[in-house]
Write a protein that holds these residues in place. Structure first.
Motif, PDB file in Angstrom:
ATOM      1  N   VAL A  90     -65.519  60.571 -59.664  1.00 12.96           N
ATOM      2  CA  VAL A  90     -66.870  61.133 -59.713  1.00 12.96           C
ATOM      3  C   VAL A  90     -67.659  60.352 -60.753  1.00 12.96           C
ATOM      4  CG1 VAL A  90     -66.298  63.464 -58.941  1.00 12.96           C
ATOM      5  CG2 VAL A  90     -66.174  62.932 -61.354  1.00 12.96           C
ATOM      6  N   LYS A  91     -68.931  60.161 -60.496  1.00 13.84           N
ATOM      7  CA  LYS A  91     -69.786  59.402 -61.412  1.00 13.84           C
ATOM      8  C   LYS A  91     -70.670  60.369 -62.169  1.00 13.84           C
ATOM      9  CE  LYS A  91     -72.832  55.425 -61.513  1.00 13.84           C
ATOM     10  NZ  LYS A  91     -73.474  54.382 -60.717  1.00 13.84           N
ATOM     11  N   ARG A  92     -70.703  60.191 -63.494  1.00 14.76           N
ATOM     12  CA  ARG A  92     -71.517  61.056 -64.338  1.00 14.76           C
ATOM     13  C   ARG A  92     -71.940  60.251 -65.560  1.00 14.76           C
ATOM     14  NH1 ARG A  92     -68.003  65.119 -65.298  1.00 14.76           N
ATOM     15  NH2 ARG A  92     -67.479  64.301 -67.326  1.00 14.76           N
ATOM     16  N   GLU A  93     -73.231  60.279 -65.852  1.00 14.36           N
ATOM     17  CA  GLU A  93     -73.758  59.585 -67.036  1.00 14.36           C
ATOM     18  C   GLU A  93     -73.348  58.116 -67.065  1.00 14.36           C
ATOM     19  OE1 GLU A  93     -72.371  61.876 -70.313  1.00 14.36           O
ATOM     20  OE2 GLU A  93     -73.315  63.701 -69.605  1.00 14.36           O
ATOM     21  N   ASP A  94     -73.476  57.434 -65.959  1.00 15.20           N
ATOM     22  CA  ASP A  94     -73.160  56.006 -65.828  1.00 15.20           C
ATOM     23  C   ASP A  94     -71.695  55.669 -66.121  1.00 15.20           C
ATOM     24  OD1 ASP A  94     -75.771  55.423 -65.086  1.00 15.20           O
ATOM     25  OD2 ASP A  94     -76.401  55.173 -67.169  1.00 15.20           O
ATOM     26  N   LYS A  95     -70.803  56.663 -66.044  1.00  7.14           N
ATOM     27  CA  LYS A  95     -69.371  56.433 -66.190  1.00  7.14           C
ATOM     28  C   LYS A  95     -68.674  57.048 -64.992  1.00  7.14           C
ATOM     29  CE  LYS A  95     -68.962  56.252 -71.197  1.00  7.14           C
ATOM     30  NZ  LYS A  95     -68.243  56.773 -72.351  1.00  7.14           N
ATOM     31  N   VAL A  96     -67.496  56.529 -64.673  1.00  2.00           N
ATOM     32  CA  VAL A  96     -66.723  57.071 -63.562  1.00  2.00           C
ATOM     33  C   VAL A  96     -65.496  57.766 -64.127  1.00  2.00           C
ATOM     34  CG1 VAL A  96     -65.485  56.540 -61.430  1.00  2.00           C
ATOM     35  CG2 VAL A  96     -67.534  55.253 -62.014  1.00  2.00           C
ATOM     36  N   TYR A  97     -65.273  58.978 -63.668  1.00  2.00           N
ATOM     37  CA  TYR A  97     -64.139  59.793 -64.090  1.00  2.00           C
ATOM     38  C   TYR A  97     -63.276  60.112 -62.882  1.00  2.00           C
ATOM     39  CZ  TYR A  97     -66.985  60.604 -68.248  1.00  2.00           C
ATOM     40  OH  TYR A  97     -67.739  60.437 -69.381  1.00  2.00           O
ATOM     41  N   LEU A  98     -62.003  60.389 -63.129  1.00  2.00           N
ATOM     42  CA  LEU A  98     -61.122  60.907 -62.092  1.00  2.00           C
ATOM     43  C   LEU A  98     -61.021  62.408 -62.332  1.00  2.00           C
ATOM     44  CD1 LEU A  98     -58.282  58.226 -62.023  1.00  2.00           C
ATOM     45  CD2 LEU A  98     -60.115  58.566 -60.364  1.00  2.00           C
ATOM     46  N   ARG A  99     -61.323  63.213 -61.295  1.00  2.00           N
ATOM     47  CA  ARG A  99     -61.307  64.665 -61.422  1.00  2.00           C
ATOM     48  C   ARG A  99     -60.327  65.254 -60.414  1.00  2.00           C
ATOM     49  NH1 ARG A  99     -66.557  67.535 -59.938  1.00  2.00           N
ATOM     50  NH2 ARG A  99     -67.308  66.220 -61.583  1.00  2.00           N
ATOM     51  N   GLY A 114     -59.553  70.911 -61.843  1.00  2.00           N
ATOM     52  CA  GLY A 114     -60.729  70.428 -62.554  1.00  2.00           C
ATOM     53  C   GLY A 114     -60.442  69.502 -63.721  1.00  2.00           C
ATOM     54  N   TYR A 115     -59.169  69.189 -63.967  1.00  2.00           N
ATOM     55  CA  TYR A 115     -58.813  68.254 -65.046  1.00  2.00           C
ATOM     56  C   TYR A 115     -59.536  66.934 -64.814  1.00  2.00           C
ATOM     57  CZ  TYR A 115     -55.971  64.935 -67.695  1.00  2.00           C
ATOM     58  OH  TYR A 115     -55.549  63.943 -68.541  1.00  2.00           O
ATOM     59  N   GLU A 116     -60.057  66.332 -65.890  1.00  2.00           N
ATOM     60  CA  GLU A 116     -60.768  65.063 -65.791  1.00  2.00           C
ATOM     61  C   GLU A 116     -60.251  64.081 -66.821  1.00  2.00           C
ATOM     62  OE1 GLU A 116     -64.975  65.282 -66.170  1.00  2.00           O
ATOM     63  OE2 GLU A 116     -65.235  66.254 -64.237  1.00  2.00           O
ATOM     64  N   VAL A 140     -62.868  50.210 -55.056  1.00  2.00           N
ATOM     65  CA  VAL A 140     -64.087  49.463 -54.776  1.00  2.00           C
ATOM     66  C   VAL A 140     -65.152  50.490 -54.438  1.00  2.00           C
ATOM     67  CG1 VAL A 140     -65.197  47.819 -53.224  1.00  2.00           C
ATOM     68  CG2 VAL A 140     -62.829  47.475 -53.868  1.00  2.00           C
ATOM     69  N   ASP A 141     -66.245  50.461 -55.159  1.00  2.00           N
ATOM     70  CA  ASP A 141     -67.343  51.404 -54.916  1.00  2.00           C
ATOM     71  C   ASP A 141     -68.022  51.029 -53.602  1.00  2.00           C
ATOM     72  OD1 ASP A 141     -69.432  53.170 -55.029  1.00  2.00           O
ATOM     73  OD2 ASP A 141     -70.326  52.340 -56.849  1.00  2.00           O
ATOM     74  N   LYS A 142     -67.863  51.877 -52.582  1.00  2.00           N
ATOM     75  CA  LYS A 142     -68.436  51.606 -51.269  1.00  2.00           C
ATOM     76  C   LYS A 142     -69.790  52.270 -51.085  1.00  2.00           C
ATOM     77  CE  LYS A 142     -65.385  49.067 -49.263  1.00  2.00           C
ATOM     78  NZ  LYS A 142     -65.676  47.742 -48.818  1.00  2.00           N
ATOM     79  N   LYS A 143     -69.938  53.483 -51.601  1.00  2.00           N
ATOM     80  CA  LYS A 143     -71.173  54.235 -51.380  1.00  2.00           C
ATOM     81  C   LYS A 143     -71.294  55.274 -52.490  1.00  2.00           C
ATOM     82  CE  LYS A 143     -71.714  55.371 -47.111  1.00  2.00           C
ATOM     83  NZ  LYS A 143     -71.558  56.066 -45.845  1.00  2.00           N
ATOM     84  N   SER A 144     -72.476  55.450 -53.007  1.00  2.00           N
ATOM     85  CA  SER A 144     -72.685  56.447 -54.045  1.00  2.00           C
ATOM     86  C   SER A 144     -73.635  57.512 -53.524  1.00  2.00           C
ATOM     87  CB  SER A 144     -73.263  55.796 -55.291  1.00  2.00           C
ATOM     88  OG  SER A 144     -73.466  56.757 -56.280  1.00  2.00           O
ATOM     89  N   VAL A 145     -73.217  58.746 -53.642  1.00  2.00           N
ATOM     90  CA  VAL A 145     -74.056  59.854 -53.235  1.00  2.00           C
ATOM     91  C   VAL A 145     -74.686  60.393 -54.511  1.00  2.00           C
ATOM     92  CG1 VAL A 145     -74.144  62.048 -51.999  1.00  2.00           C
ATOM     93  CG2 VAL A 145     -72.410  60.334 -51.385  1.00  2.00           C
ATOM     94  N   GLU A 146     -75.822  59.825 -54.869  1.00  2.00           N
ATOM     95  CA  GLU A 146     -76.432  60.111 -56.165  1.00  2.00           C
ATOM     96  C   GLU A 146     -76.833  61.571 -56.329  1.00  2.00           C
ATOM     97  OE1 GLU A 146     -79.470  57.305 -57.143  1.00  2.00           O
ATOM     98  OE2 GLU A 146     -78.243  55.637 -56.455  1.00  2.00           O
ATOM     99  N   LYS A 147     -77.210  62.222 -55.261  1.00  2.00           N
ATOM    100  CA  LYS A 147     -77.661  63.609 -55.348  1.00  2.00           C
ATOM    101  C   LYS A 147     -76.571  64.502 -55.944  1.00  2.00           C
ATOM    102  CE  LYS A 147     -79.703  67.238 -52.528  1.00  2.00           C
ATOM    103  NZ  LYS A 147     -80.120  67.619 -51.189  1.00  2.00           N
ATOM    104  N   ARG A 148     -75.326  64.234 -55.597  1.00  2.00           N
ATOM    105  CA  ARG A 148     -74.209  65.058 -56.065  1.00  2.00           C
ATOM    106  C   ARG A 148     -73.384  64.355 -57.148  1.00  2.00           C
ATOM    107  NH1 ARG A 148     -74.965  65.779 -50.886  1.00  2.00           N
ATOM    108  NH2 ARG A 148     -75.390  67.872 -50.171  1.00  2.00           N
ATOM    109  N   GLY A 149     -73.695  63.084 -57.422  1.00  2.00           N
ATOM    110  CA  GLY A 149     -72.959  62.347 -58.433  1.00  2.00           C
ATOM    111  C   GLY A 149     -71.564  61.945 -57.993  1.00  2.00           C
ATOM    112  N   ALA A 150     -71.277  61.994 -56.673  1.00  2.00           N
ATOM    113  CA  ALA A 150     -69.951  61.637 -56.171  1.00  2.00           C
ATOM    114  C   ALA A 150     -69.892  60.150 -55.861  1.00  2.00           C
ATOM    115  CB  ALA A 150     -69.633  62.428 -54.905  1.00  2.00           C
ATOM    116  N   VAL A 151     -68.711  59.602 -55.942  1.00  2.00           N
ATOM    117  CA  VAL A 151     -68.487  58.210 -55.599  1.00  2.00           C
ATOM    118  C   VAL A 151     -67.390  58.155 -54.555  1.00  2.00           C
ATOM    119  CG1 VAL A 151     -67.777  55.945 -56.458  1.00  2.00           C
ATOM    120  CG2 VAL A 151     -69.102  57.458 -57.919  1.00  2.00           C
ATOM    121  N   ILE A 152     -67.674  57.497 -53.451  1.00  2.00           N
ATOM    122  CA  ILE A 152     -66.677  57.335 -52.398  1.00  2.00           C
ATOM    123  C   ILE A 152     -66.069  55.961 -52.589  1.00  2.00           C
ATOM    124  CG2 ILE A 152     -66.296  57.222 -49.915  1.00  2.00           C
ATOM    125  CD1 ILE A 152     -68.866  58.976 -49.659  1.00  2.00           C
ATOM    126  N   VAL A 153     -64.756  55.914 -52.654  1.00  2.00           N
ATOM    127  CA  VAL A 153     -64.084  54.654 -52.920  1.00  2.00           C
ATOM    128  C   VAL A 153     -63.065  54.344 -51.848  1.00  2.00           C
ATOM    129  CG1 VAL A 153     -64.361  54.805 -55.415  1.00  2.00           C
ATOM    130  CG2 VAL A 153     -62.332  55.751 -54.326  1.00  2.00           C
TER     131      VAL A 153
END
Length: 93
Positions: free
Chosen positions: A15-24, A29-31, A43-56
């Motif tokens: 998940v992407k938050r504050e310009d950093k990527v975390y594993l959740r 909910g551990y991060e 590899v970052d394929k698509k970012s869903v900015e509205k929800r802050g999710a990153v699909i890899v």
């Protein structure tokens, strides 16, 4: 290769938050911040900015094994479940 939660064994999803990527962990909910070593596996394929999710997608040469296919299928199912859940929560508001 996908990571699993050290607490409960659940799938860790980037998940992407504050310009950093975390594993959740999707179960508990551990991060943890995505390390440089682990980042090379994604590899970052698509970012869903509205929800802050990153699909890899895992970088992998050649055909995936059956285990990798199953893990990817589980990952996609979990990702879609989370997406539908967050959309229904937004509709309730």
């Amino acid at each position: 290769m996908p990571r699993f939660c050290p607490r409960c064994g659940g799938l860790m999803v980037p998940v992407k938050r504050e310009d950093k990527v975390y594993l959740r962990c999707q179960r508990c909910g551990y991060e943890e911040e995505l390390s440089t070593k682990d980042a090379k596996s994604y590899v970052d394929k698509k970012s869903v900015e509205k929800r802050g999710a990153v699909i890899v997608e895992n970088i992998n040469e050649g055909k995936p094994t059956e285990e990798e296919k199953e893990m990817k299928e589980d990952y996609v199912k979990q990702l879609l479940d989370n997406l539908y859940e967050s959309e229904s929560e937004q509709e309730e508001d």
